[in-house]
Design a protein around this motif. Structure first.
Motif, PDB file in Angstrom:
ATOM      1  N   LYS A  46     -60.426  -4.240 -28.970  1.00 18.68           N
ATOM      2  CA  LYS A  46     -59.211  -5.055 -29.111  1.00 18.68           C
ATOM      3  C   LYS A  46     -57.971  -4.218 -28.810  1.00 18.68           C
ATOM      4  O   LYS A  46     -57.048  -4.678 -28.128  1.00 18.68           O
ATOM      5  CB  LYS A  46     -59.139  -5.635 -30.518  1.00 18.68           C
ATOM      6  N   GLU A  47     -57.950  -2.997 -29.305  1.00 14.00           N
ATOM      7  CA  GLU A  47     -56.813  -2.102 -29.058  1.00 14.00           C
ATOM      8  C   GLU A  47     -56.659  -1.816 -27.564  1.00 14.00           C
ATOM      9  O   GLU A  47     -55.544  -1.851 -27.026  1.00 14.00           O
ATOM     10  CB  GLU A  47     -57.014  -0.797 -29.824  1.00 14.00           C
ATOM     11  N   SER A  79     -55.334  -4.807 -25.587  1.00 19.82           N
ATOM     12  CA  SER A  79     -53.916  -5.106 -25.801  1.00 19.82           C
ATOM     13  C   SER A  79     -52.997  -4.218 -24.964  1.00 19.82           C
ATOM     14  O   SER A  79     -51.817  -4.510 -24.827  1.00 19.82           O
ATOM     15  CB  SER A  79     -53.558  -4.965 -27.284  1.00 19.82           C
TER      16      SER A  79
END
Length: 187
Positions: free
Chosen positions: A110-111, A114
């Motif tokens: 997810k990091e 993003s």
């Protein structure tokens, strides 16, 4: 003049010494990973030690981070071998601590998702995906089997959403690595 000619070989020697030190460190990590894999296979018989398990998890995921320039160095082959061994460490750890590994993987993914799309981000995602190639679906108990396929469903959803062909290719390779042992069991 003496300083110039004297400092050039010194720099080359220091560089060669650094390469040797890195090679030695990689050899130590190689042995360390082999020991970790064997110990972690026994972890289900010895519950607890969550602080050590978290440390090992952090250490392994640190090796899945993409670093510029490691592909062309003299120790690049060894660095890839160590990353593969840490992937095997994660595979062994996931057998007894799957939820922790899954949560960490999804957080890291997810990091990275993003971040602004770039070659570095793409390579980082691919390195992270390859870190899960030794994950194995647990067939029993049924809750673990369901959790494994929930993880696969999340990866499949990402496969549908991602546009980058290199990431799609890495995900497809990951699916093959995970599902071939499942197919072998059911034959």
């Amino acid at each position: 003049m003496y300083i110039v000619s004297g400092s050039a070989p010194e720099t080359v020697e220091r560089s060669e010494a650094d390469i040797q030190l890195e090679r030695r460190d990689l050899a130590v990590e190689f042995i360390f990973c082999l020991v970790l894999i064997e110990v972690l296979r026994q972890l289900s018989f010895h519950p607890g030690h969550e602080d050590l398990v978290l440390y090992i998890e952090n250490l392994a995921f640190k090796h899945f981070k993409y670093r510029e320039g490691t592909q062309t160095g003299p120790n690049s082959g060894n660095i890839h071998i160590i990353a593969d061994l840490y992937a095997e460490v994660i595979g062994a750890l996931a057998q007894s601590r799957f939820m922790s590994v899954r949560k960490r993987f999804m957080t890291e993914l997810k990091e990275l998702r993003s971040k602004e799309p770039s070659t570095h981000t793409t390579q980082s995602i691919i390195s992270l995906l390859m870190g899960m190639k030794f994950f194995r679906v647990k067939m029993v108990p049924i809750e673990e089997f369901e959790a494994s396929f929930q993880f696969m469903q999340e990866c499949a959803q990402y496969f549908l959403e991602v546009k980058d062909k290199d990431i799609k290719h890495a995900l497809a390779g990951l699916f093959v690595e995970i599902l071939v042992p499942v197919a072998a069991v059911s034959l």
